[in-house]
Structures are given as C-alpha cells and as structure tokens.
Write a protein that holds these residues in place. Structure first.
Motif, PDB file in Angstrom:
ATOM      1  N   HIS A 286       4.073  10.873  -6.226  1.00  0.00           N
ATOM      2  CA  HIS A 286       3.792  12.272  -5.895  1.00  0.00           C
ATOM      3  C   HIS A 286       4.366  13.122  -7.008  1.00  0.00           C
ATOM      4  CE1 HIS A 286       3.992  16.080  -3.690  1.00  0.00           C
ATOM      5  NE2 HIS A 286       3.254  15.545  -2.726  1.00  0.00           N
ATOM      6  N   GLN A 287       3.549  14.008  -7.577  1.00  0.00           N
ATOM      7  CA  GLN A 287       4.004  14.722  -8.772  1.00  0.00           C
ATOM      8  C   GLN A 287       5.203  15.613  -8.523  1.00  0.00           C
ATOM      9  OE1 GLN A 287       0.464  16.252 -10.734  1.00  0.00           O
ATOM     10  NE2 GLN A 287       0.789  14.558 -12.168  1.00  0.00           N
ATOM     11  N   ASP A 288       5.293  16.201  -7.360  1.00  0.00           N
ATOM     12  CA  ASP A 288       6.395  17.110  -7.071  1.00  0.00           C
ATOM     13  C   ASP A 288       7.601  16.350  -6.506  1.00  0.00           C
ATOM     14  OD1 ASP A 288       7.771  19.564  -6.570  1.00  0.00           O
ATOM     15  OD2 ASP A 288       7.097  19.499  -4.489  1.00  0.00           O
ATOM     16  N   LEU A 289       7.356  15.454  -5.572  1.00  0.00           N
ATOM     17  CA  LEU A 289       8.460  14.851  -4.815  1.00  0.00           C
ATOM     18  C   LEU A 289       8.878  13.470  -5.324  1.00  0.00           C
ATOM     19  CD1 LEU A 289       7.095  15.884  -1.302  1.00  0.00           C
ATOM     20  CD2 LEU A 289       9.082  16.879  -2.456  1.00  0.00           C
ATOM     21  N   GLY A 290       8.227  12.964  -6.364  1.00  0.00           N
ATOM     22  CA  GLY A 290       8.505  11.608  -6.842  1.00  0.00           C
ATOM     23  C   GLY A 290       7.709  10.613  -6.027  1.00  0.00           C
ATOM     24  N   GLU A 291       8.027  10.536  -4.732  1.00  0.00           N
ATOM     25  CA  GLU A 291       7.217   9.738  -3.807  1.00  0.00           C
ATOM     26  C   GLU A 291       6.860  10.605  -2.607  1.00  0.00           C
ATOM     27  OE1 GLU A 291       8.418   5.172  -3.712  1.00  0.00           O
ATOM     28  OE2 GLU A 291      10.178   6.414  -3.437  1.00  0.00           O
ATOM     29  N   GLY A 292       5.643  10.462  -2.118  1.00  0.00           N
ATOM     30  CA  GLY A 292       5.223  11.180  -0.912  1.00  0.00           C
ATOM     31  C   GLY A 292       5.026  10.165   0.209  1.00  0.00           C
ATOM     32  N   VAL A 293       5.395  10.565   1.426  1.00  0.00           N
ATOM     33  CA  VAL A 293       5.271   9.648   2.571  1.00  0.00           C
ATOM     34  C   VAL A 293       3.810   9.620   3.043  1.00  0.00           C
ATOM     35  CG1 VAL A 293       6.030   9.215   4.956  1.00  0.00           C
ATOM     36  CG2 VAL A 293       7.645  10.156   3.264  1.00  0.00           C
ATOM     37  N   VAL A 294       3.270   8.413   3.165  1.00  0.00           N
ATOM     38  CA  VAL A 294       1.887   8.251   3.643  1.00  0.00           C
ATOM     39  C   VAL A 294       1.891   7.252   4.797  1.00  0.00           C
ATOM     40  CG1 VAL A 294      -0.400   7.356   3.010  1.00  0.00           C
ATOM     41  CG2 VAL A 294       0.889   8.749   1.377  1.00  0.00           C
ATOM     42  N   ALA A 295       1.133   7.565   5.852  1.00  0.00           N
ATOM     43  CA  ALA A 295       1.046   6.628   6.978  1.00  0.00           C
ATOM     44  C   ALA A 295      -0.376   6.094   7.083  1.00  0.00           C
ATOM     45  CB  ALA A 295       1.422   7.339   8.277  1.00  0.00           C
ATOM     46  N   ILE A 296      -0.478   4.800   7.201  1.00  0.00           N
ATOM     47  CA  ILE A 296      -1.787   4.180   7.453  1.00  0.00           C
ATOM     48  C   ILE A 296      -1.778   3.810   8.936  1.00  0.00           C
ATOM     49  CG2 ILE A 296      -3.303   2.221   6.920  1.00  0.00           C
ATOM     50  CD1 ILE A 296      -0.845   3.326   4.345  1.00  0.00           C
ATOM     51  N   VAL A 297      -2.756   4.362   9.636  1.00  0.00           N
ATOM     52  CA  VAL A 297      -2.747   4.236  11.100  1.00  0.00           C
ATOM     53  C   VAL A 297      -3.993   3.474  11.565  1.00  0.00           C
ATOM     54  CG1 VAL A 297      -3.085   5.619  13.201  1.00  0.00           C
ATOM     55  CG2 VAL A 297      -1.329   6.268  11.548  1.00  0.00           C
ATOM     56  N   ILE A 298      -3.759   2.516  12.456  1.00  0.00           N
ATOM     57  CA  ILE A 298      -4.880   1.793  13.069  1.00  0.00           C
ATOM     58  C   ILE A 298      -4.978   2.307  14.509  1.00  0.00           C
ATOM     59  CG2 ILE A 298      -5.871  -0.497  13.530  1.00  0.00           C
ATOM     60  CD1 ILE A 298      -4.906   0.026  10.550  1.00  0.00           C
ATOM     61  N   GLU A 299      -6.141   2.858  14.828  1.00  0.00           N
ATOM     62  CA  GLU A 299      -6.303   3.435  16.173  1.00  0.00           C
ATOM     63  C   GLU A 299      -6.712   2.365  17.171  1.00  0.00           C
ATOM     64  OE1 GLU A 299      -8.410   7.596  15.906  1.00  0.00           O
ATOM     65  OE2 GLU A 299      -9.137   6.288  14.305  1.00  0.00           O
ATOM     66  N   SER A 300      -6.307   2.572  18.402  1.00  0.00           N
ATOM     67  CA  SER A 300      -6.853   1.690  19.438  1.00  0.00           C
ATOM     68  C   SER A 300      -8.229   2.252  19.796  1.00  0.00           C
ATOM     69  CB  SER A 300      -5.922   1.662  20.655  1.00  0.00           C
ATOM     70  OG  SER A 300      -5.742   2.967  21.124  1.00  0.00           O
ATOM     71  N   ALA A 301      -9.082   1.419  20.322  1.00  0.00           N
ATOM     72  CA  ALA A 301     -10.492   1.809  20.504  1.00  0.00           C
ATOM     73  C   ALA A 301     -10.663   2.993  21.446  1.00  0.00           C
ATOM     74  CB  ALA A 301     -11.272   0.602  21.004  1.00  0.00           C
ATOM     75  N   SER A 302      -9.766   3.123  22.425  1.00  0.00           N
ATOM     76  CA  SER A 302      -9.999   4.059  23.524  1.00  0.00           C
ATOM     77  C   SER A 302      -9.819   5.540  23.173  1.00  0.00           C
ATOM     78  CB  SER A 302      -9.083   3.699  24.683  1.00  0.00           C
ATOM     79  OG  SER A 302      -7.779   3.556  24.167  1.00  0.00           O
ATOM     80  N   ILE A 303      -8.889   5.867  22.267  1.00  0.00           N
ATOM     81  CA  ILE A 303      -8.570   7.293  22.033  1.00  0.00           C
ATOM     82  C   ILE A 303      -8.861   7.659  20.581  1.00  0.00           C
ATOM     83  CG2 ILE A 303      -6.703   9.021  22.096  1.00  0.00           C
ATOM     84  CD1 ILE A 303      -5.306   7.269  24.151  1.00  0.00           C
TER      85      ILE A 303
END
Ligand code: MLC
Ligand code: AMP
Length: 507
Positions: free
Chosen positions: A438-455
């Motif tokens: 991340h250019q400003d913060l050095g590293e930026g927090v990213v979340a990879i999310v797997i959704e359940s089918a229902s919601i």
C-alpha cells in the motif's frame, strides 16, 4: 549504569535538573512547559495515585488521547513505581474487555467520553478507581490531583521492577502483555542517546502516538535523557510538521510519515536545514523512499529496527554509511544472530530466524511463563519472529516475518484477530486476511471472504460490523468475495498465493 535508584524517571531527572528553565515541551500554539512544571505536575498525579493506597507494581490502565497531561501521567506512574499500561484510543469495548480483565489494573484513566464503558468494565473487574483525562487536558484526574503536593519522593526502584506493560497480539489472536523493566528502558534509552548523539541542544519533533514503544520509549526517552526539547504534536499532521520542521533538529517517524511528507511536495532542502537526523522505524522503509527523500532534502533517513519486546536492536550509523534496505548493525551491548530452524548459526548473507540478547530484552510475558520460555532459547536469546540476514559489514536486513503479521502505517494487525471477527458474521463461511503493498501505509489490510450460499453480503455491511468490534486501523481496506481459498495438501490456506494474486490492489 551507576544509578543507585534504577527508576527511569530518576534517570531523566539526572539530565533535566541541569538544564534550568528552558522549555522541555513546546505545543503547536506556543505554550511551553519547563522542567519545574513537569516535575510539579507529575508529582501531583503520583501523590494522588499513592494516596489511593495503590502500591508499586500495581497496574494503571490508560486509554486517552495524547496531550501534555498524558506525558505527566506517564512520568507520574514511573515516579510512583506503578506499571504504566497504555491502550490505543481506537480500541473498541470488545477489545478493551480483554485488556482490562487480563492486566487487572487498580486504577483506570480514560477519556471522559468513554467513562460509562470503563465504569462498567471497572465494576465487572472489581476496580475501584476510574478517572478521566480528555484531549484538552481536563478531567477528574487533573481536578483531583490539583490539591496534591508538588513534591514527590520517586520510588526507589529495584533493577527488575516492571515499568510498563504493553500488549502485542499473536498468531492465535490473543494479545500478550510484554513486561518491560526500568532497567530495560534505561539501558536502551542511554544507548540510543549515545549512538544518535542526542544533546540538550536538540529539539525533537514528537508526532508519534505514545501508546507504543516508538513514541513512548524511543522518542520521549531520548529527549528526556539528554535534556532535549520536544515539539509536542497530538498526532501526525503534515501541515504542522512542515510548520515546525525548521525549528527542530530531529524527527522520528514510521515510513508513512516520510512518504506523506514527500507527497506534499513541500519538503525541501531549505525547511530541513536545521535537521540533524530523520529517523525511521517500526516498519520497512522502502529504498525508493530513502532515495527520494535524500534527493528532495539532502538527508539520508536513518533506519533502525526494534520491537516491543526488545525496544531498539539495531541502527544505521550517525557517521558512516547508511545502507538503504538495511536497519544497520546491532546497537552497542546488544547481540544479534541469525539461526536456521534447527538452531544452527547461519553465515553472513544467509536468511534465517533473527534472535537477540541484551539488557534491552523484556522480562517476560505477563502471566504467561510457558509462552515466555517458548520464545527464548536455552542460551538466553529472544526469538524475534523476524526473518533476517546480516552482511559482511554487520548490517542487518529484515527480509520478512515468520509471524503472520501485517504492519499498516506502523501499527501491527494480526490476521487471526480479524478473521475471527469475520468468520463470526452471519453469511461468512470463512475468510483469510492478508497484507498487500500500500503506497501510503506500507501494507494495507485485505480480507478475502467466502460467503455461505444462504446470505448475500455487501462489503459495507461487513466493514460496519468489523468497526463495532475492532480498532479502525485493523479494519480491512478492501473486502474481496471469492469462491474458495487456495489450500495446500495439509489444508492450510496459502496466503502467499493470495498476496501474489492481489499484490496490485492498492498501487
Ligand atoms: C489510522 N487509520 C489507519 C491507521 N491509522 N488505518 C490503517 N493503518 C493505520 N496505521 C484509519 C483510522 O481508523 C481511520 O479510519 C482513518 O484511518 C483515518 O484516521 P486518522 O487517525 O486520521 O489516521 P491518520 O492520522 O492518517 O493516521 C495514520 C498514521 C498513524 C500512519 C499517521 O496510524 C500513526 O501515527 N502511526 C504510527 C504508529 C506507531 O507509532 N507505531 C509504532 C509501533 S512501535 P476511518 O474508517 O474511521 O476513517 C513498534 C516498534 C518499533 O513497532 O520498532 O518502533
Ligand atoms: P511491535 O510488535 O509493534 O513492536 O512491532 C515490531 C515489529 O515491527 C518487528 O518485529 C519487525 O517485524 C517490525 N519492524 C520494526 N522496525 C522495522 C524496520 N525498520 N524494518 C522492518 N521491520 C521493522
């Protein structure tokens, strides 16, 4: 060290009593505090705390904004031999619950706006005293201490007495309390003063938060141990930094401070004329930043390396070559070595596990003797969790981490802690949290999310739910919805693949 009384405040006292009434603290609006004022105010707070029948070794948990009074409070705790336990003002009630129940403080000091939260926590944990202190320096702590005596006999401190309890999270997501003794802090502070050649002529631009070692022990420690003055900014602000830079001789910051200053286009040779050193640490300084800053200002940023458990371990030199991409040689009196996974010492230029030994290394984890034993080798070295190599000239390069940790703007985020919150959200089947350049913060927090089918979930809803539970700097800057997480044959999520897939997200 010849001090009879091993109290960090007495160490400061020894240099401050020589400097007369020159300002030690200078605020943005021009208000100043000399040593007498600081001594009086810290004495009043120390007296108040001791009169509550709080004894040396008990904890004072503190969640407040930075102000001159926050410094007096820190010094008061040192003087009274009480264990200073600072908390990031961004922590939510959910996070605070753990810290308060684990640290078991006798006194809490909080921002007036959070009084009801802390009052509730105090009742739950049988804590009798909750005081307030706001960013404006007002609160019950100040009104109650105003009538106390301005003289206080600093606690005659044994070498091993704990001065501060600072928490760092872990790969399991459960924070560990790190016990730092007065001796740890005195020895490291004095080493830095000598190495960086601090004198009472120096004026330090202090813009760092004081709930972490960088702003608290390194910056305040160097200034007060040498009789230097401090421009005291409540937080990093490019405009204020540029306004005061020409009156200062030292700036300390995380790499983001330097990239933000460069981005203003207003940092020049001229306004850096009076600066003796720009110091960077807490996260890797990109070589590109080092070179751009040198071109713009004529100054090579001095990069050093440390951590909460050890304070500072290495530093590029004041005189001599500053090698970009390295954190310099070990500081005097501190031993570093690079080991393989089997415990053999590695040759120069070979990457391995960095270990450290010296008077700077912490006493142990609070109430976690097994974890403490696990993190030290049989011959007394602390396992830093950093991957490093040492070149032929003795310069250390930090090349990675074995601990799963993200450093965003100099603040550490432990993925597990964020994943636990995400996985608890209705509709999230599983998640993986990574750090992405991340250019400003050095590293930026990213979340990879797997959704359940229902919601069906939306990014903004997930962020909102995270914000209720986690401090702002831990909140993912981006949520990516995916069908599955890459796993190896042992079913472990392959975060290296995720980091590679999303490496251009913020650049
Ligand atoms: C704030 N935010 C961050 C953040 N800081 N997000 C990611 N990473 C960070 N570091 C979020 C806030 O929650 C908020 O979110 C939004 O950004 C704006 O908040 P702000 O307070 O206005 O941010 P800003 O002033 O820009 O702060 C950024 C920063 C600051 C880099 C100036 O974080 C900082 O001073 N960092 C230094 C940390 C430090 O001292 N580290 C030393 C650790 S000791 P929203 O959504 O509400 O808008 C250590 C050992 C060693 O590591 O070796 O020194
Ligand atoms: P903390 O737990 O907040 O004290 O963070 C300490 C960690 O920050 C270290 O273990 C390193 O991983 C990292 N760190 C500190 N200074 C540097 C630096 N100059 N370069 C690279 N990493 C650093």
């Amino acid at each position: 060290m010849t001090l009879k009384n091993c109290n960090l405040f007495s160490h400061f006292d020894a240099s401050l009593e020589k400097i007369g009434n020159k300002p030690i603290l200078i605020l943005d609006d021009g208000t100043t505090y000399d040593y007498e004022a600081i001594q009086n105010k810290s004495a009043q707070i120390a007296s108040l705390l001791i009169n509550l029948k709080v004894s040396p070794g008990e904890r004072i948990s503190i969640q407040i904004e930075k102000s001159p009074e926050s410094l007096f409070l820190y010094l008061a705790c040192l003087r009274a031999g009480l264990i200073y336990h600072p908390l990031n003002p961004g922590y939510t009630e959910n996070e605070l619950e753990f810290f308060i129940s684990n640290a078991e403080p006798t006194v809490i000091i909080c921002d007036p706006k959070n009084f009801s939260i802390f009052n509730k926590l105090a009742k739950k944990n049988n804590i009798n005293h909750v005081f307030t202190l706001g960013a404006d320096g007002q609160g019950t702590l100040i009104t109650a201490s105003a009538s106390e005596k301005k003289v206080f006999q600093t606690y005659n401190t044994p070498k091993d007495h704990v001065a501060a309890l600072l928490y760092s999270s872990g790969t399991t997501g459960r924070p560990k309390g790190i016990m730092l003794t007065h001796h740890n802090l005195i020895s490291n502070t004095q080493t830095l003063v000598d190495t960086w050649q601090f004198t009472e002529q120096d004026v330090l631009l202090h813009a760092l938060p004081i709930f972490h070692v960088h702003g608290l022990f390194v910056a305040i420690g160097c200034a007060l141990s040498s009789g230097a003055s401090m421009y005291w900014l409540s937080k990093f602000d490019e405009t204020k930094i540029l306004r005061h830079l020409s009156q200062c001789s030292v700036l300390m910051g995380v790499p983001t401070y330097y990239t933000r200053l460069l981005a203003t286009e207003n940092i020049t040779h001229k306004n850096c004329n009076n600066i003796r050193i720009f110091i960077s640490g807490s996260a890797p300084l990109l070589e590109e930043t080092f070179h751009n800053f040198a071109t713009k200002t004529g100054h090579e940023i001095l990069e050093r390396y440390g951590m909460t458990e050890t304070n500072m371990n290495t530093s590029n030199p004041i005189k001599g070559k500053r090698k970009p991409g390295t954190v310099g040689p070990p500081l005097p009196g501190i031993e570093l070595r690079v080991m393989d996974d089997e415990g053999h010492c590695l040759e120069n230029d070979t990457i391995g596990n960095l270990q450290v030994k010296g008077p700077n290394v912490f006493k142990g984890y609070w109430k976690m003797p097994e974890k403490t034993a696990e993190d030290f080798t049989k011959d007394g070295y602390f396992k830093t969790g950093d991957k490093a190599k040492i070149d032929r000239d003795g310069y250390v390069s930090i090349v990675g981490r074995s601990k799963d940790m993200i450093i965003s703007g100099g603040l550490n985020v432990y993925p597990k802690e964020v994943e636990l919150i995400l996985d608890d959200i209705d509709g999230v089947m599983e998640s993986a949290v990574i750090g992405v350049e991340h250019q400003d913060l050095g590293e930026g927090v990213v979340a990879i999310v797997i959704e359940s089918a229902s919601i069906v979930l939306e990014e903004k809803d997930i962020i909102k739910l995270c914000k209720q539970q986690l401090a702002g700097y831990k909140i993912p800057k981006k949520i990516i919805f995916a069908k599955a997480l890459p796993r190896n044959s042992m079913a472990k999520v392959q975060k290296n693949i995720l980091r590679e897939n999303y490496k251009n997200l913020f650049i």
